[in-house]
Design an enzyme around this catalytic site. Structure first.
Site, PDB file in Angstrom:
ATOM      1  N   ASP A  53      42.246  -6.086 -38.287  1.00  0.00           N
ATOM      2  CA  ASP A  53      42.503  -7.836 -37.761  1.00  0.00           C
ATOM      3  C   ASP A  53      42.902  -7.937 -36.705  1.00  0.00           C
ATOM      4  O   ASP A  53      42.941  -7.658 -35.764  1.00  0.00           O
ATOM      5  CB  ASP A  53      44.109  -7.703 -37.970  1.00  0.00           C
ATOM      6  N   TRP A 107      50.618  -3.025 -36.388  1.00  0.00           N
ATOM      7  CA  TRP A 107      50.730  -3.713 -37.623  1.00  0.00           C
ATOM      8  C   TRP A 107      50.192  -5.258 -37.005  1.00  0.00           C
ATOM      9  O   TRP A 107      49.869  -5.306 -35.724  1.00  0.00           O
ATOM     10  CB  TRP A 107      51.787  -3.998 -38.933  1.00  0.00           C
TER      11      TRP A 107
END
Length: 520
Positions: A53, A107
């Site tokens: 990402d 994350w």
């Protein structure tokens, strides 16, 4: 936005015209045949390892600071790596800024520039919120605060989470644990009207909103619950306010979602609406989609530095969780896995019926990297026609018009014998990108090969901007109402271009090829 035919249905996308270009039947191809680098020419790739990402950039020191999830192993745990760009095309890598700790990966999240020093780290500090599973426990996904006082090049973390996963702390039943294990990807936005920060967090069946005066202390507000849960859970949510072309202001809530089960994309869905200070109210509960390909996930948008109210830039991970956790040809050829899409520019425009839509264009700066431009004569094609040009990385721009043809299109990445290629065309009420003829033995993307987007069935013309790189195809249709982004595993000889039609002739006009690197 719906259409009658599933984007996963294989129709006559290859076309008789395209098939007429075959000189021999396709033979299995393996990545080991690649003798040269397969690294993308004009896309951002990691120097080594696994790219995942992208994180929304912030603008400091005259450059965009872009962060991205990175690991030394494919689909492995990792942290945030850092790259800078002045123009959204050329990136300089600076290594890891938020490292992996044992049982404590970093994350997705987002960063902001705290110009007013609301958090107390100093005016202009870069403050980031990122999801981390406390103590490595998945149901304890919580939001941690990092801050930087050097423009986003180094960060320090607060020891405790600033947004605690209260569901995870109390979860006992399987249903409660399932809900708690989806509490991630905080996206922060400044609400100037209320002088506070707004944070949206992705949940399995809704978006959760929090507000804060200082980025440290957060209050839960009302959730946004979309009625059609078949759209999938919310990942990498996005929230921003933007001025449309007619001067009106709108809030936009976006998210990466998996709507595969109902024949819709697995990319970036969005709603326009209003932020009331406690909840997001959508204009229409049916979302729109910013991309219809298989590979435009975990997208982020951010204001263009010189036009922050009217224009936003966007970038996405060119991959899909249906097949992301695997080796790809670039693992062997170049030691990396994954790339981001080209940066695109977004504008918000009113549409017939009162809806507002985000329209996409390739970032202008990309054209400045073209090394050669070739214009070819207009041509009428009935069946198939091979162009006298070949290359590995380029933009192909053209117009196509027809009267009676039932299927019209362009094949890119064509091998010399015509057995390998990727088709881009219109058939019925769909515009499609079919990469199945480019499949590699051992790296097949079936059944996720053909992507399609709705288009007026009566349309008899379209404008295409097709961006081909060594491992990808991105197609912008007409004025950017429709985009399809696909990773494609091209090999050394996949360098040709051809046109095809079924059921009648078509006119291919304004044919312009802009090469990136040296044409072959």
């Amino acid at each position: 936005m719906t259409h009658d035919l599933s984007r996963r249905t294989v129709l006559q996308g290859a076309g008789i015209g395209a098939l007429a270009l075959f000189m021999t039947s396709a033979a299995p191809v393996v990545a080991a045949q690649a003798q040269t680098s397969l690294r993308s020419v004009f896309h951002m790739t990691p120097p080594t390892g696994w790219l995942c990402d992208p994180q929304r950039p912030v603008y400091t020191g005259g450059a965009y600071q872009l962060y991205y999830l990175h690991s030394g192993q494919n689909n492995g745990p990792g942290g945030w790596d850092h790259a800078t760009t002045g123009d959204g095309v050329s990136f300089t890598h600076h290594g890891t800024v938020m490292p992996l700790e044992p049982d404590f990966p970093v994350w997705s999240g987002s960063a902001v520039v705290d110009s007013a020093n609301t958090a107390g780290f100093g005016a202009g500090a870069v403050v980031a919120l990122a999801t981390q599973p406390t103590d490595g426990v998945r149901k304890y996904q919580e939001q941690y605060l990092y801050w930087s006082t050097d423009g986003g090049f180094t960060f320090t973390r607060l020891a405790d989470p600033v947004i605690v996963n209260t569901d995870g702390r109390s979860a006992v039943t399987p249903a409660e644990i399932e809900n708690a294990e989806w509490f991630r990807d905080p996206k922060i936005h400044w609400d100037a009207a209320r002088n506070e920060w707004v944070c949206v967090i992705g949940r399995a069946r809704y978006a959760a909103f929090y507000t804060s005066p200082n980025l440290r202390d957060w209050t839960l507000q009302l959730n946004f619950d979309y009625p059609n849960h078949a759209l999938g859970g919310i990942e990498c949510p996005d929230l921003f306010q933007m001025r449309a072309g007619d001067g009106t202001w709108h809030w936009v809530l976006g998210a990466s979602m998996d709507a595969y089960s109902i024949g819709l994309p697995m990319t970036y869905a969005y709603w326009t609406g209003t932020w009331t200070g406690t909840q997001f109210v959508a204009d229409d509960l049916t979302p729109q989609w910013l991309d219809w390909g298989w590979d435009w996930y975990a997208a982020v948008t951010w204001p263009r530095a010189d036009a922050p109210d009217d224009r936003r830039l966007a970038i996405a991970w060119m991959n899909n969780w249906k097949y992301a956790a695997r080796d790809v040809p670039t693992d062997a050829s170049d030691g990396y896995n994954g790339q981001n899409s080209i940066v695109r520019e977004l504008r918000l425009e009113a549409q017939p019926g009162g809806r507002y839509s985000l329209l996409s264009s390739p970032i202008d700066a990309l054209s400045g990297y073209a090394t050669a431009t070739t214009s070819l004569p207009d041509r009428t094609v009935s069946g198939s026609s091979v162009l006298p040009w070949s290359g590995r990385a380029y933009e192909l721009e053209l117009d196509v018009s027809w009267t009676s043809a039932t299927n019209v299109g362009v094949s890119v990445g064509r091998s010399s014998d015509g057995s390998r290629h990727t088709n881009i065309g219109k058939y019925g009420a769909e515009v499609y990108v079919d990469r199945s003829p480019s499949d590699l033995a051992g790296f097949s993307l079936l059944p996720y090969s053909r992507a399609a987007a709705p288009i007026d069935a009566d349309a008899r013309s379209m404008h295409l901007r097709i961006f081909v790189d060594t491992q990808s195809v991105e197609v912008f249709v007409n004025a950017g109402h429709t985009v399809l982004s696909q990773q494609v595993h091209f090999i050394d000889g996949d360098t040709g271009i051809s046109f095809y039609t079924d059921g009648g002739p078509a006119e291919f006009t304004g044919i312009t090829i802009r090469a990136f690197g040296t044409p072959i």
